[in-house]
Design a protein around this motif. Sequence first.
Motif, PDB file in Angstrom:
ATOM      1  N   VAL A   2       0.975  -1.227   0.117  1.00 45.26           N
ATOM      2  CA  VAL A   2       0.010  -0.046   0.179  1.00 45.26           C
ATOM      3  C   VAL A   2       0.801   1.217   0.040  1.00 45.26           C
ATOM      4  N   ASP A   3       0.275   2.353  -0.629  1.00 45.60           N
ATOM      5  CA  ASP A   3       0.969   3.682  -0.629  1.00 45.60           C
ATOM      6  C   ASP A   3      -0.163   4.695  -0.794  1.00 45.60           C
ATOM      7  N   VAL A   4      -0.569   5.288   0.485  1.00 44.38           N
ATOM      8  CA  VAL A   4      -1.275   6.193   0.432  1.00 44.38           C
ATOM      9  C   VAL A   4      -0.925   7.578   1.186  1.00 44.38           C
ATOM     10  N   ALA A   5      -1.252   8.569   0.342  1.00 38.76           N
ATOM     11  CA  ALA A   5      -1.023   9.825   0.712  1.00 38.76           C
ATOM     12  C   ALA A   5      -2.150  10.597   0.793  1.00 38.76           C
ATOM     13  N   THR A   6      -2.322  11.837   1.868  1.00 41.91           N
ATOM     14  CA  THR A   6      -3.397  12.596   1.765  1.00 41.91           C
ATOM     15  C   THR A   6      -2.802  13.651   2.469  1.00 41.91           C
ATOM     16  N   PHE A 115      -3.519 -10.223   7.381  1.00 41.68           N
ATOM     17  CA  PHE A 115      -4.768 -10.260   7.090  1.00 41.68           C
ATOM     18  C   PHE A 115      -4.897 -10.780   5.665  1.00 41.68           C
ATOM     19  N   SER A 116      -6.366 -11.134   5.603  1.00 43.08           N
ATOM     20  CA  SER A 116      -6.454 -12.124   4.292  1.00 43.08           C
ATOM     21  C   SER A 116      -6.128 -11.149   2.881  1.00 43.08           C
ATOM     22  N   ALA A 117      -6.060 -11.849   1.876  1.00 38.10           N
ATOM     23  CA  ALA A 117      -5.789 -11.248   0.820  1.00 38.10           C
ATOM     24  C   ALA A 117      -7.195 -10.315   0.359  1.00 38.10           C
ATOM     25  N   LEU A 121      -6.654  -5.949  -0.335  1.00 39.61           N
ATOM     26  CA  LEU A 121      -7.181  -5.484  -1.444  1.00 39.61           C
ATOM     27  C   LEU A 121      -8.090  -4.115  -1.088  1.00 39.61           C
ATOM     28  N   LEU A 122      -8.655  -4.297   0.159  1.00 39.35           N
ATOM     29  CA  LEU A 122      -9.403  -3.221   0.577  1.00 39.35           C
ATOM     30  C   LEU A 122      -8.817  -2.192   1.733  1.00 39.35           C
ATOM     31  N   MET A 123      -7.559  -2.406   1.770  1.00 40.04           N
ATOM     32  CA  MET A 123      -6.588  -1.673   2.719  1.00 40.04           C
ATOM     33  C   MET A 123      -6.153  -0.286   2.328  1.00 40.04           C
ATOM     34  N   ARG A 128      -7.106   5.326   3.336  1.00 40.41           N
ATOM     35  CA  ARG A 128      -7.172   6.869   2.920  1.00 40.41           C
ATOM     36  C   ARG A 128      -8.340   7.439   3.478  1.00 40.41           C
ATOM     37  N   ARG A 129      -9.350   6.850   3.924  1.00 39.26           N
ATOM     38  CA  ARG A 129     -10.680   7.433   4.483  1.00 39.26           C
ATOM     39  C   ARG A 129     -10.351   7.857   6.102  1.00 39.26           C
ATOM     40  N   ALA A 130      -9.559   6.734   6.502  1.00 39.69           N
ATOM     41  CA  ALA A 130      -8.979   6.822   8.063  1.00 39.69           C
ATOM     42  C   ALA A 130      -8.032   8.286   8.147  1.00 39.69           C
TER      43      ALA A 130
END
Length: 145
Positions: A2-6, A115-117, A121-123, A128-130
């Motif tokens: 994962v790579d999430v930026a906000t 965590f499950s696959a 996928l939803l991570m 991002r929302r959090a």
Amino acid sequence: MVDVATEIVIRRPRGVVAAYASDPGNAPSWYTNIKSVRWESTPPLAVGSRLAFRAHFLGRNLDYVYEFTELDPGTKLVMRTAQGPFLMQTTYTWADTEGSATRMTLRNTGQPAGFSAVVNLLMAPMMRRAMRRDLALLKQILEAA
């Protein structure tokens, strides 16, 4: 992976925003999922500092230790998990904007483990929302001060 930026603009000087956000003791006040923070090294915060975090995410309690790997006060802070279920790096950056405001960027990169696959996928969208919610709360706290 994962790579999430906000990011968010907070109508407070960069020094004020950076000081508050980089103080580990303030984390439970603006991170919705963080329940507690405990020093494992001696304060104050410096490169090499280690802090134990307890969070609640996806219905699970998560315990992990962050080690601070980069600290340029008022500009950038980087920490990465030294142990725990998320092999994650978190980066904060702060930059001046017009009118004595600050643009804060929050970025998380890494590989969630345990965590499950399907959950993996939803991570990114969940993170991002959090993260947006957390930055909005930080903005609310600092602009009300």
